[in-house]
Design a protein around this motif. Structure first.
Motif, PDB file in Angstrom:
ATOM      1  N   ILE A  75      -0.487   6.067  -0.081  1.00 21.08           N
ATOM      2  CA  ILE A  75       0.096   4.783   0.299  1.00 21.08           C
ATOM      3  C   ILE A  75      -1.041   3.886   0.749  1.00 21.08           C
ATOM      4  N   THR A  76      -1.344   2.873  -0.035  1.00 18.49           N
ATOM      5  CA  THR A  76      -2.451   1.985   0.301  1.00 18.49           C
ATOM      6  C   THR A  76      -2.002   0.946   1.323  1.00 18.49           C
ATOM      7  N   SER A  77      -2.927   0.517   2.148  1.00 18.28           N
ATOM      8  CA  SER A  77      -2.643  -0.484   3.178  1.00 18.28           C
ATOM      9  C   SER A  77      -3.950  -1.174   3.560  1.00 18.28           C
ATOM     10  N   PRO A  78      -3.881  -2.288   4.291  1.00 16.18           N
ATOM     11  CA  PRO A  78      -5.108  -2.935   4.757  1.00 16.18           C
ATOM     12  C   PRO A  78      -5.913  -2.090   5.740  1.00 16.18           C
ATOM     13  N   PHE A  79      -5.318  -1.014   6.248  1.00 21.63           N
ATOM     14  CA  PHE A  79      -5.977  -0.196   7.261  1.00 21.63           C
ATOM     15  C   PHE A  79      -6.595   1.066   6.675  1.00 21.63           C
ATOM     16  N   GLY A  80      -6.374   1.291   5.402  1.00 21.11           N
ATOM     17  CA  GLY A  80      -6.855   2.488   4.736  1.00 21.11           C
ATOM     18  C   GLY A  80      -5.737   3.088   3.896  1.00 21.11           C
ATOM     19  N   THR A  81      -5.916   4.318   3.494  1.00 21.12           N
ATOM     20  CA  THR A  81      -4.950   4.986   2.633  1.00 21.12           C
ATOM     21  C   THR A  81      -4.286   6.126   3.400  1.00 21.12           C
ATOM     22  N   PHE A  82      -2.963   6.098   3.400  1.00 25.16           N
ATOM     23  CA  PHE A  82      -2.185   7.178   4.010  1.00 25.16           C
ATOM     24  C   PHE A  82      -1.785   8.164   2.918  1.00 25.16           C
ATOM     25  N   LEU A  83      -1.813   9.439   3.224  1.00 28.27           N
ATOM     26  CA  LEU A  83      -1.371  10.472   2.297  1.00 28.27           C
ATOM     27  C   LEU A  83      -0.137  11.156   2.873  1.00 28.27           C
ATOM     28  N   THR A  84       0.925  11.185   2.088  1.00 24.87           N
ATOM     29  CA  THR A  84       2.172  11.729   2.599  1.00 24.87           C
ATOM     30  C   THR A  84       2.034  13.232   2.844  1.00 24.87           C
ATOM     31  N   PRO A  85       2.602  13.732   3.934  1.00 23.92           N
ATOM     32  CA  PRO A  85       2.428  15.143   4.283  1.00 23.92           C
ATOM     33  C   PRO A  85       3.447  16.045   3.607  1.00 23.92           C
ATOM     34  N   ASN A  86       3.186  17.318   3.697  1.00 22.97           N
ATOM     35  CA  ASN A  86       4.093  18.358   3.246  1.00 22.97           C
ATOM     36  C   ASN A  86       5.248  18.451   4.246  1.00 22.97           C
ATOM     37  N   ILE A  87       6.485  18.193   3.784  1.00 24.53           N
ATOM     38  CA  ILE A  87       7.648  18.350   4.666  1.00 24.53           C
ATOM     39  C   ILE A  87       8.598  19.413   4.114  1.00 24.53           C
ATOM     40  N   SER A  88       8.058  20.322   3.306  1.00 24.37           N
ATOM     41  CA  SER A  88       8.860  21.444   2.815  1.00 24.37           C
ATOM     42  C   SER A  88       9.041  22.454   3.949  1.00 24.37           C
ATOM     43  N   PRO A  89       9.907  23.452   3.759  1.00 24.74           N
ATOM     44  CA  PRO A  89      10.117  24.451   4.821  1.00 24.74           C
ATOM     45  C   PRO A  89       8.994  25.479   4.949  1.00 24.74           C
ATOM     46  N   ASP A  90       7.878  25.276   4.274  1.00 25.61           N
ATOM     47  CA  ASP A  90       6.774  26.226   4.402  1.00 25.61           C
ATOM     48  C   ASP A  90       6.359  26.323   5.876  1.00 25.61           C
ATOM     49  N   PRO A  91       6.293  27.540   6.442  1.00 24.32           N
ATOM     50  CA  PRO A  91       6.011  27.671   7.876  1.00 24.32           C
ATOM     51  C   PRO A  91       4.580  27.338   8.266  1.00 24.32           C
ATOM     52  N   GLY A 223      10.869 -10.926   0.886  1.00 24.75           N
ATOM     53  CA  GLY A 223       9.866 -10.560  -0.113  1.00 24.75           C
ATOM     54  C   GLY A 223       8.499 -10.380   0.520  1.00 24.75           C
ATOM     55  N   ALA A 224       7.640  -9.646  -0.174  1.00 28.07           N
ATOM     56  CA  ALA A 224       6.326  -9.328   0.395  1.00 28.07           C
ATOM     57  C   ALA A 224       5.367  -8.937  -0.714  1.00 28.07           C
ATOM     58  N   PRO A 225       4.062  -9.028  -0.446  1.00 26.88           N
ATOM     59  CA  PRO A 225       3.093  -8.532  -1.428  1.00 26.88           C
ATOM     60  C   PRO A 225       3.260  -7.042  -1.641  1.00 26.88           C
ATOM     61  N   ASN A 226       3.045  -6.594  -2.854  1.00 21.90           N
ATOM     62  CA  ASN A 226       3.083  -5.165  -3.145  1.00 21.90           C
ATOM     63  C   ASN A 226       1.846  -4.512  -2.519  1.00 21.90           C
ATOM     64  N   PRO A 227       2.014  -3.450  -1.714  1.00 16.06           N
ATOM     65  CA  PRO A 227       0.853  -2.823  -1.069  1.00 16.06           C
ATOM     66  C   PRO A 227      -0.226  -2.363  -2.040  1.00 16.06           C
ATOM     67  N   ASN A 228       0.164  -2.040  -3.283  1.00 12.24           N
ATOM     68  CA  ASN A 228      -0.850  -1.590  -4.242  1.00 12.24           C
ATOM     69  C   ASN A 228      -1.640  -2.749  -4.849  1.00 12.24           C
ATOM     70  N   GLY A 229      -1.326  -3.982  -4.419  1.00 13.03           N
ATOM     71  CA  GLY A 229      -2.061  -5.146  -4.880  1.00 13.03           C
ATOM     72  C   GLY A 229      -1.598  -5.703  -6.207  1.00 13.03           C
ATOM     73  N   LYS A 230      -0.559  -5.110  -6.786  1.00 14.27           N
ATOM     74  CA  LYS A 230      -0.065  -5.557  -8.085  1.00 14.27           C
ATOM     75  C   LYS A 230       1.270  -6.263  -7.921  1.00 14.27           C
ATOM     76  N   GLY A 231       1.243  -7.585  -7.924  1.00 12.60           N
ATOM     77  CA  GLY A 231       2.483  -8.351  -7.866  1.00 12.60           C
ATOM     78  C   GLY A 231       3.107  -8.385  -6.488  1.00 12.60           C
ATOM     79  N   THR A 232       4.370  -8.751  -6.454  1.00 16.61           N
ATOM     80  CA  THR A 232       5.093  -8.881  -5.191  1.00 16.61           C
ATOM     81  C   THR A 232       6.420  -8.131  -5.265  1.00 16.61           C
ATOM     82  N   ILE A 233       6.934  -7.818  -4.091  1.00 14.66           N
ATOM     83  CA  ILE A 233       8.260  -7.223  -3.963  1.00 14.66           C
ATOM     84  C   ILE A 233       9.218  -8.374  -3.672  1.00 14.66           C
ATOM     85  N   PRO A 234      10.323  -8.484  -4.395  1.00 12.06           N
ATOM     86  CA  PRO A 234      11.088  -9.733  -4.394  1.00 12.06           C
ATOM     87  C   PRO A 234      11.887  -9.999  -3.132  1.00 12.06           C
ATOM     88  N   ASN A 235      12.178 -11.272  -2.963  1.00 18.76           N
ATOM     89  CA  ASN A 235      13.141 -11.759  -1.981  1.00 18.76           C
ATOM     90  C   ASN A 235      14.530 -11.299  -2.432  1.00 18.76           C
TER      91      ASN A 235
END
Length: 296
Positions: A75-91, A223-235
Motif C-alpha cells: 500500500i503506497t502512501s506519502p509516508f512510505g510503503t505499508f505491507l499488509t500482514p499475515n492474518i491467517s490462523p497460523d500460530p 473523491g481523492a487521488p489514487n494512492p498508487n499515483g494513477k488517476g483518481t478515485i471518484p466522487n
C-alpha cells in the motif's frame, strides 16, 4: 541563568509527560468482549463486507485462494510503503494465538497484542464503529480459514514515521468514532451507513486526506487521488453520482454501470465482495449513498 536552565528542564519534562500521556495506547475496557460468542456464518458476511481478502490475500488470488490471508500486498502512501500482514490462523506468523480481546483491540482501537499502535493504513479508524458482536463473528470466521506460514514483512517507511508511538498523537488529533453522515435515517439507511462507513470503510478511498493522511470528513466521499499515483478515485456523492438506487444495487451485484461499463481496478474486488452479501445489504448501502451530502 540557573533559574532559566531549571525552568527549561521543567518545561521539557512537562512536555515529555504530556506527549507520553497523549500518545498512550487506549485499549478496550477489560472484559468488554467477555461472554460474546462469535458466529462463523455471520462472520463470513462481515469478512466479505470488510474486504479482508482484497488486502490480505495475494494480489491475484481467485476462488479458494482468497481465503489464504498470508498478506504481503503493498500500500503506497506519502509516508512510505505499508505491507499488509499475515492474518491467517497460523500460530507463528499469523493471528492464531490472538485472543478475542487481542483481535478486538486491533479492530476497534488500532493496537497490537503487545500494546503498540497499528498504523492507520489498517482502517481501524473506520472499524472502530463496528459492533462487538460483528468483531467476534469475524474472528470466529477467520479462525476457520487455512493457516499460511508466511512471515509478515516490515513496512518500508521513512523516519520519523517508523516511530509507532507517534501514531498515538495522530489518533489524538484525528481519530473519530462519530458517524460522517448524521440526521434522521431510516433503518435501511442506518444499516447502509454502518456497512459503508464502518465495515466496508468506503471513506478510506473515496474521501480526500489532509497532509498528515487524515480523512477530511467535511468532504465525505468527494473523491481523492489514487494512492498508487494513477488517476483518481471518484466522487460518489449525489452531486456527481446520479445513478438510481436500483442502478447502484445492480452495480454492487454485477459490476456493470448503467452505461454498460464495468468496474475496474480495486473497485472490481469491492464489487466481488459486495455481491456475496444479501441483496438487502446492497440496497441499504445504495439508500445510504443517497443521503450523503452532495460535494462538488
Amino acid at each position: 541563568m540557573r533559574r532559566l536552565l531549571r525552568l527549561l528542564i521543567v518545561l521539557a519534562l512537562v512536555g515529555l509527560a504530556a506527549f507520553w500521556y497523549v500518545t498512550r495506547p487506549d485499549p478496550l475496557p477489560a472484559g468488554a468482549l467477555a461472554g460474546i460468542v462469535g458466529d462463523t456464518q455471520r462472520g463470513e458476511l462481515v469478512f466479505w463486507a470488510g474486504g479482508c481478502a482484497s488486502c490480505h490475500a495475494a494480489a491475484d488470488a481467485k476462488g479458494e485462494d482468497q481465503l489464504k490471508l498470508g498478506g504481503g500486498q503493498k500500500i503506497t502512501s506519502p509516508f512510505g510503503t505499508f505491507l499488509t500482514p499475515n492474518i491467517s490462523p497460523d500460530p507463528q506468523h499469523g493471528i492464531g494465538r490472538w485472543s478475542l480481546a487481542d483481535f478486538g483491540n486491533a479492530m476497534l482501537r488500532g493496537l497490537r497484542p503487545d500494546g503498540a499502535h497499528l498504523y492507520p493504513a489498517f482502517p481501524y479508524t473506520s472499524y472502530n464503529k463496528m459492533t462487538l458482536q460483528d468483531v467476534a463473528d469475524l474472528k470466529a470466521y477467520l479462525d476457520t480459514l487455512p493457516a499460511v506460514a508466511t512471515p509478515s514483512q516490515p513496512h518500508q517507511l521513512r523516519f520519523p514515521f517508523t516511530i509507532r508511538r507517534l501514531v498515538g498523537g495522530w489518533n489524538f488529533l484525528f481519530e473519530s468514532r462519530d458517524w460522517a453522515v448524521t440526521g434522521d435515517l431510516t433503518p435501511q439507511e442506518s444499516r447502509g451507513r454502518y456497512l459503508a462507513e464502518a465495515v466496508a470503510h468506503c471513506g478510506q478511498c473515496h474521501t480526500p486526506r489532509n497532509a498528515l493522511g487524515a480523512l477530511e470528513s467535511d468532504r465525505w466521499f468527494a473523491g481523492a487521488p489514487n494512492p498508487n499515483g494513477k488517476g483518481t478515485i471518484p466522487n460518489i456523492t449525489p452531486a456527481h453520482l446520479k445513478w438510481s438506487q436500483a442502478d447502484l444495487v445492480a452495480y454492487f451485484t454485477t459490476g456493470l454501470t448503467p452505461e454498460y461499463d464495468s468496474a475496474g481496478g480495486h473497485m472490481a474486488y469491492v464489487v466481488e465482495n459486495l455481491s456475496k452479501l444479501p441483496e438487502s445489504d446492497r440496497g441499504a448501502i445504495a439508500a445510504y449513498l443517497k443521503k450523503v451530502p452532495p460535494q462538488p
